[in-house]
Design a protein around this motif. Structure first.
Motif, PDB file in Angstrom:
ATOM      1  N   LYS A   1       1.028  -1.369  -0.491  1.00 38.67           N
ATOM      2  CA  LYS A   1      -0.203   0.223   0.036  1.00 38.67           C
ATOM      3  C   LYS A   1       0.526   1.258   0.165  1.00 38.67           C
ATOM      4  CE  LYS A   1      -0.476  -0.932   5.115  1.00 38.67           C
ATOM      5  NZ  LYS A   1      -1.574  -1.763   5.806  1.00 38.67           N
ATOM      6  N   LYS A   2       1.097   2.143  -1.130  1.00 40.96           N
ATOM      7  CA  LYS A   2       1.460   2.804  -1.170  1.00 40.96           C
ATOM      8  C   LYS A   2       0.832   4.297  -1.356  1.00 40.96           C
ATOM      9  CE  LYS A   2       5.539   1.375  -1.391  1.00 40.96           C
ATOM     10  NZ  LYS A   2       6.650   0.969   0.000  1.00 40.96           N
ATOM     11  N   ASN A   3       0.925   5.842  -0.570  1.00 44.24           N
ATOM     12  CA  ASN A   3      -0.038   6.807  -0.292  1.00 44.24           C
ATOM     13  C   ASN A   3       0.654   7.927  -1.924  1.00 44.24           C
ATOM     14  OD1 ASN A   3      -1.141   9.116  -0.173  1.00 44.24           O
ATOM     15  ND2 ASN A   3      -0.188   9.485   1.665  1.00 44.24           N
ATOM     16  N   ILE A   4      -0.135   8.038  -2.581  1.00 45.05           N
ATOM     17  CA  ILE A   4       0.385   8.136  -4.231  1.00 45.05           C
ATOM     18  C   ILE A   4       0.604  10.278  -3.942  1.00 45.05           C
ATOM     19  CG2 ILE A   4       0.577   8.762  -6.732  1.00 45.05           C
ATOM     20  CD1 ILE A   4       1.326   5.637  -5.871  1.00 45.05           C
ATOM     21  N   TYR A   5      -1.127  10.001  -2.968  1.00 45.86           N
ATOM     22  CA  TYR A   5      -1.160  11.495  -3.193  1.00 45.86           C
ATOM     23  C   TYR A   5      -0.606  12.629  -1.942  1.00 45.86           C
ATOM     24  CZ  TYR A   5      -3.883   9.613  -7.471  1.00 45.86           C
ATOM     25  OH  TYR A   5      -4.021   9.606  -8.185  1.00 45.86           O
ATOM     26  N   LYS A   6      -1.106  13.566  -2.117  1.00 46.12           N
ATOM     27  CA  LYS A   6      -0.686  14.495  -0.918  1.00 46.12           C
ATOM     28  C   LYS A   6      -2.217  14.465  -0.265  1.00 46.12           C
ATOM     29  CE  LYS A   6       2.680  17.653  -2.617  1.00 46.12           C
ATOM     30  NZ  LYS A   6       3.307  18.470  -3.280  1.00 46.12           N
ATOM     31  N   LYS A   7      -2.500  15.005   0.624  1.00 45.04           N
ATOM     32  CA  LYS A   7      -3.387  15.163   1.594  1.00 45.04           C
ATOM     33  C   LYS A   7      -4.416  16.275   0.800  1.00 45.04           C
ATOM     34  CE  LYS A   7      -2.066  14.217   6.274  1.00 45.04           C
ATOM     35  NZ  LYS A   7      -1.827  14.936   7.824  1.00 45.04           N
ATOM     36  N   LYS A   8      -4.073  16.983   0.344  1.00 45.50           N
ATOM     37  CA  LYS A   8      -4.594  18.532  -0.627  1.00 45.50           C
ATOM     38  C   LYS A   8      -5.900  17.621  -1.928  1.00 45.50           C
ATOM     39  CE  LYS A   8      -2.406  22.423   1.068  1.00 45.50           C
ATOM     40  NZ  LYS A   8      -1.508  23.789   0.967  1.00 45.50           N
ATOM     41  N   GLU A   9      -4.900  16.474  -2.335  1.00 41.55           N
ATOM     42  CA  GLU A   9      -5.588  15.913  -3.371  1.00 41.55           C
ATOM     43  C   GLU A   9      -6.160  15.030  -3.051  1.00 41.55           C
ATOM     44  OE1 GLU A   9      -1.346  16.649  -6.589  1.00 41.55           O
ATOM     45  OE2 GLU A   9      -1.018  14.751  -5.136  1.00 41.55           O
TER      46      GLU A   9
ATOM     47  N   LYS B   1      -8.432  15.236  -1.008  1.00 44.00           N
ATOM     48  CA  LYS B   1      -9.507  16.175  -0.602  1.00 44.00           C
ATOM     49  C   LYS B   1     -10.513  16.436  -1.943  1.00 44.00           C
ATOM     50  CE  LYS B   1      -7.915  18.283   4.141  1.00 44.00           C
ATOM     51  NZ  LYS B   1      -7.873  19.376   4.474  1.00 44.00           N
ATOM     52  N   ASN B   2     -10.257  16.008  -3.098  1.00 41.28           N
ATOM     53  CA  ASN B   2     -10.615  16.165  -4.142  1.00 41.28           C
ATOM     54  C   ASN B   2     -11.742  15.777  -4.971  1.00 41.28           C
ATOM     55  OD1 ASN B   2      -9.917  19.258  -4.490  1.00 41.28           O
ATOM     56  ND2 ASN B   2      -7.642  18.202  -5.293  1.00 41.28           N
ATOM     57  N   ASN B   3     -11.738  14.786  -4.079  1.00 41.68           N
ATOM     58  CA  ASN B   3     -13.005  13.671  -4.947  1.00 41.68           C
ATOM     59  C   ASN B   3     -12.351  12.996  -5.463  1.00 41.68           C
ATOM     60  OD1 ASN B   3     -14.878  13.933  -2.597  1.00 41.68           O
ATOM     61  ND2 ASN B   3     -15.460  15.693  -3.806  1.00 41.68           N
TER      62      ASN B   3
ATOM     63  N   ASP C   1      -6.449   9.773 -13.354  1.00 42.94           N
ATOM     64  CA  ASP C   1      -7.059  10.495 -12.200  1.00 42.94           C
ATOM     65  C   ASP C   1      -7.518  11.869 -13.101  1.00 42.94           C
ATOM     66  OD1 ASP C   1      -5.129  12.105 -12.103  1.00 42.94           O
ATOM     67  OD2 ASP C   1      -4.455  11.817 -10.429  1.00 42.94           O
ATOM     68  N   ASN C   2      -8.774  12.695 -12.130  1.00 42.07           N
ATOM     69  CA  ASN C   2      -9.458  13.477 -12.675  1.00 42.07           C
ATOM     70  C   ASN C   2      -8.386  14.644 -12.267  1.00 42.07           C
ATOM     71  OD1 ASN C   2      -9.505  13.290 -10.106  1.00 42.07           O
ATOM     72  ND2 ASN C   2     -11.256  14.267 -10.365  1.00 42.07           N
ATOM     73  N   ILE C   3      -7.064  14.844 -11.888  1.00 41.25           N
ATOM     74  CA  ILE C   3      -6.963  16.233 -11.873  1.00 41.25           C
ATOM     75  C   ILE C   3      -5.127  15.849 -12.353  1.00 41.25           C
ATOM     76  CG2 ILE C   3      -6.945  16.961  -9.789  1.00 41.25           C
ATOM     77  CD1 ILE C   3      -4.758  15.208  -8.207  1.00 41.25           C
ATOM     78  N   SER C   4      -4.936  15.584 -13.340  1.00 38.64           N
ATOM     79  CA  SER C   4      -3.923  14.768 -14.800  1.00 38.64           C
ATOM     80  C   SER C   4      -2.893  14.610 -14.632  1.00 38.64           C
ATOM     81  CB  SER C   4      -4.007  17.045 -15.368  1.00 38.64           C
ATOM     82  OG  SER C   4      -5.416  17.451 -14.956  1.00 38.64           O
TER      83      SER C   4
END
Length: 324
Positions: free
Chosen positions: A90-98, A100-102, A118-121
């Motif tokens: 299990k790896k966390n690819i995203y930051k906390k702010k990302e 929260k962007n659903n 993903d939907n953030i490009s």
């Protein structure tokens, strides 16, 4: 003479010892590697089995309490298996702010790589064995299509109707094709298909484009909407493209069902069928369901309707998730 022979023997002895040392080192390295791989394999297997066992036990216990055997047993085994797979890596690819962007994610896999958009490009590759990030790229526009993989190349379309061909090894752009775009972006996922020589996709304007897999050159393009309809393109929804017997089949919510020649893009036939369900084709017979709730059967060669049957009126297909 004796001294010369002695030097030859000494050199030979030195070479033999060097070879023996290299063989010993290689053997130890191979042995250690095999033990490590074996140990990792046992660990992965144990974690998988543990997940199945815990899930199955909890499901079995609930079934006994509620007298529902074997409903929760099967559910527990299924969820336990998923949990076991998740604990392998299990790896966390995203930051906390990302996060929260659903986030909306699309997946595809090839060999030992999991390709994610993903939907953030973002588009990135994850090693399926270790969970390590192989590479990650950011695009100017988010991707809005299926992810297709062939011969170590990734094919996908973004919201600007641009088809990208990327290397699966490092995510670098091999080529891209820019098709016509609209000011208002459609949220409907773009469909694309591959055959041995080309990639075919339909953009938000309704243009079906076929490009060479290797160099991205345009082979043919077939518009399916008139210019007056293009202005309302954001409201048009298409089914997925289906390739069968050198023909491409798809439909939309504007009462159009198409069959195109996959070689040159010419129109085989078009029928007045209002559907965004992916058509199913079996032995030259097409099965689809209209938004009005009719099961429609067609001949794939000529497009003649063989049968049209009203489905149970209690099923409201217009609100069904498959039509959204």
């Amino acid at each position: 003479m004796q001294e010369k022979n002695k030097n030859l023997l000494d050199n030979l002895d030195t070479k033999i010892k060097s070879v023996e040392k290299n063989l010993t080192n290689n053997l130890n390295e191979n042995t250690n590697t095999k033990y490590k791989e074996y140990s990792n394999g046992i660990k992965i297997l144990f974690e998988l089995l543990l997940g199945f066992l815990i899930g199955g036990f909890l499901g079995y216990y609930i079934d006994i309490m509620l007298a529902t055997m074997p409903v929760f047993l099967l559910i527990g085994i299924f969820l336990g298996g998923i949990s076991g797979i998740y604990t392998i890596w299990k790896k966390n690819i995203y930051k906390k702010k990302e996060i929260k962007n659903n986030l909306l994610l699309n997946f595809s896999s090839s060999n030992n790589s999991l390709i994610v958009t993903d939907n953030i490009s973002n588009i990135y590759s994850i090693d399926l064995k270790t969970g390590n990030l192989n590479w990650k790229k950011n695009s100017k526009s988010s991707f809005n299509s299926d992810i297709k993989i062939k011969d170590d190349r990734i094919y996908l379309v973004d919201y600007d109707n641009i088809l990208h061909c990327l290397s699966i090894k490092n995510g670098n752009i091999i080529w891209k094709y820019i098709s016509d775009n609209t000011l208002i972006k459609s949220t409907k996922k773009v469909s694309l298909i591959l055959d041995d020589k080309k990639v075919v996709f339909i953009n938000s304007l309704g243009d079906v484009n076929a490009l060479d897999l290797i160099n991205g050159n345009l082979i043919w393009q077939t518009p399916t909407q008139k210019s007056s309809v293009v202005e309302d393109s954001f409201s048009i929804k298409y089914s997925k493209l289906v390739l069968d017997n050198k023909s491409i089949f798809f439909s939309n919510n504007k009462n159009q069902f198409f069959s195109l020649n996959s070689k040159n893009g010419t129109l085989n036939w078009i029928k007045n069928i209002n559907s965004v369900i992916t058509p199913i084709i079996l032995d030259k017979i097409i099965f689809t369901i209209s938004i009005d709730g009719y099961l429609i059967v067609l001949d794939s060669t000529k497009g003649e309707i063989i049968r049209s049957t009203k489905i149970d009126s209690k099923i409201n297909l217009k609100k069904n998730i498959f039509f959204n």
